[in-house]
Scaffold this motif. Structure first.
Motif, PDB file in Angstrom:
ATOM      1  N   GLN A  60       0.830  -1.204   0.000  1.00  0.00           N
ATOM      2  CA  GLN A  60       0.000   0.000   0.000  1.00  0.00           C
ATOM      3  C   GLN A  60       0.865   1.254   0.000  1.00  0.00           C
ATOM      4  OE1 GLN A  60      -2.194  -1.773   3.372  1.00  0.00           O
ATOM      5  NE2 GLN A  60      -3.874  -0.531   2.608  1.00  0.00           N
ATOM      6  N   CYS A 104      -1.879   9.270   7.952  1.00  0.00           N
ATOM      7  CA  CYS A 104      -3.262   9.285   8.451  1.00  0.00           C
ATOM      8  C   CYS A 104      -3.299  10.156   9.689  1.00  0.00           C
ATOM      9  CB  CYS A 104      -3.715   7.875   8.826  1.00  0.00           C
ATOM     10  SG  CYS A 104      -3.749   6.770   7.421  1.00  0.00           S
ATOM     11  N   LEU A 132      -7.477   1.821   6.405  1.00  0.00           N
ATOM     12  CA  LEU A 132      -6.520   1.527   5.334  1.00  0.00           C
ATOM     13  C   LEU A 132      -5.846   0.169   5.495  1.00  0.00           C
ATOM     14  CD1 LEU A 132      -4.211   4.578   4.580  1.00  0.00           C
ATOM     15  CD2 LEU A 132      -5.781   3.422   3.052  1.00  0.00           C
TER      16      LEU A 132
END
Ligand code: GLU
Length: 458
Positions: free
Chosen positions: A288, A293, A302
């Motif tokens: 990813q 965040c 996520l």
């Protein structure tokens, strides 16, 4: 009754140092996994190594986790639970699955080398299991004390002829895994001094605490084979397992709690924001994108355990710096405000919005607070600039200032003096802030206000 759909996880550090970013990765994966499904998180302190474990480190671990936003639902420590381990050991002994061995570390090492020299895997040959009670008594009379090994179930009838025995599990992070129990030595569960190594207590705890998922570093994969066998030997249902890749430092070396390298405490002290660190610790080394965040809830959305890569991931402090800046540059005033107030530096939302793009650390805000208050050493302007500044002072727009005061003022100055670009803006910035770089002057000038501006130009 226990809700079977809700995971129970545990994070099990040994209190032998402060947590580093690699430990944080394990804690976060457990936390995000459990919290994403409404489950619970246990902090278990693996303090069976009494020499190196300390209460201060245990306390430090609790503080480091709280700083990140991880507050365990329950906690315990292994030193409280020795009676349970004794009971499990007795059960194994009774079943003939835990046997005494008397080799010294030196003898074990020599045998290991001999086997390797012959091209054989250095697997313990179960010498202790062959010994009769008389032989054991004789060894004890010599002053030796027994350490105890778990008899791995890797044979049909004869423990001295192990055969390939596969243990399988569907790893939450690595998919289907297989370990051959015939490829490893019977693990030592109890040391010569009677203390427990981590292997058995962990299984007893996981079983007693109803742990449903064990999420830990890939360095424990071989342990998992033996521990699954131990769960079964104790009549317990093994939990599900997930093993994540490990982090290395920028030069590719492993991280160690004992050296204090990249500890959460030192990063925190250095002004790193917890969510910058948590985002990087969770998302680095995954398929990813590493995004910053701003809350654990956002990170939980996520996080996907199946995206964690298999190979080690390199942690680069520069990446952390960049994420820290990104987080600060996007931090809303509502979040910054209590911290600004605590520092006596809250000058409202416009001030925060003007200065935040210039922050590498939250504390850098102090610099701009001082600039606003006029506590800075002015940069000396050269003679030509002094004349320009005098013109600028005379041409300051009348009060009340319009919203686009900077634009109006500098456009008029441009026309009047024919200066443009850097020659136009830099002397003003230097005179008004004492610095060559900083907030957008269009936003900052109204904060300084007409009176202070005029004074700084004289
Ligand atoms: N105390 C062990 C460690 O820090 C725990 C491993 C596990 O999670 O089972 O490596």
């Amino acid at each position: 009754m226990k809700d079977l759909a809700k995971p129970i996880v545990r994070f099990a550090p040994s209190p032998t140092g402060r947590l580093h970013i690699g430990n944080l990765r394990t804690a976060l994966y457990n936390w995000l996994f459990a919290k994403g499904q409404g489950g619970s998180f246990i902090l278990r302190l693996d303090d069976t190594d009494t020499e190196r474990s300390t209460d201060a480190f245990a306390q430090g671990i609790v503080e480091d986790l709280a700083w990140i936003g991880i507050v365990p639902d329950a906690s315990d420590k292994q030193s409280n639970r020795v009676a349970q381990y004794d009971a499990a050991a007795a059960k194994l002994k009774e079943a003939g699955l835990l046997y005494p061995c008397y080799e010294t570390p030196d003898e074990i090492e020599r045998r290991r080398k001999r086997l390797m020299a012959r091209g054989l895997p250095p697997i313990y040959e179960r010498t202790g299991l062959k010994q009769t009670n008389e032989e054991r008594a004789a060894l004890e009379a010599e002053g030796r004390t027994a350490h105890w090994r778990f008899l791995l179930p890797n044979f049909t009838d004869d423990p001295f002829s192990p055969t390939r025995t596969e243990v399988h599990w569907d790893d939450a992070m690595r998919g289907e895994q297989t370990v051959d129990l015939a490829s490893m030595s019977d693990p030592v569960l109890i040391r010569g001094d009677g203390t427990y190594l981590y292997t058995l207590p962990s299984v007893v705890d996981d079983s007693d605490m109803g742990v449903t998922h064990v999420i830990r570093g890939g360095d424990h994969i071989t342990n998992t084979g033996a521990q699954i066998a131990l769960f079964k030997a104790l009549g317990a249902q093994p939990p599900a397992f997930g093993h994540h890749n490990l982090l290395t430092d920028a030069s590719g070396d492993g991280l160690s709690k004992r050296t204090g390298a990249l500890s959460l405490a030192s990063l925190r002290e250095g002004g790193i924001e917890p969510m910058a660190l948590a985002s990087l610790a969770a998302l680095i080394g995954t398929g990813q994108a590493v995004e910053v965040c701003s809350s654990m809830d956002e990170l939980a959305q996520l996080f996907d355990p199946t995206k964690v890569s298999r190979s080690p991931a390199r942690f680069d402090e520069r990446e952390l710096e960049a994420m820290n800046e990104k987080l600060l540059h996007a931090m809303p005033y509502a979040e910054a405000q209590p911290r600004l107030t605590a520092k006596g530096m809250d000058h409202g939302e416009a001030f925060w919005n003007a200065v935040r793009p210039n922050l590498a650390r939250f504390d850098d805000v102090a610099q701009w607070h001082s600039v606003l208050e006029g506590n800075f050493v002015p940069l000396v302007a050269d003679v030509e600039d002094e004349e320009f500044l005098a013109v600028a002072r005379d041409m300051l727009p009348a009060e009340p200032w319009p919203d686009d005061v900077w634009k109006q003022w500098t456009s008029a100055l441009k026309e009047k003096t024919s200066r443009k670009g850097k020659a136009l803006f830099m002397p003003l910035r230097k005179a008004l802030t004492g610095k060559e770089h900083g907030p957008d002057m269009g936003e900052f000038l109204p904060l300084i206000g007409p009176e202070k501006t005029a004074r700084r130009l004289s």
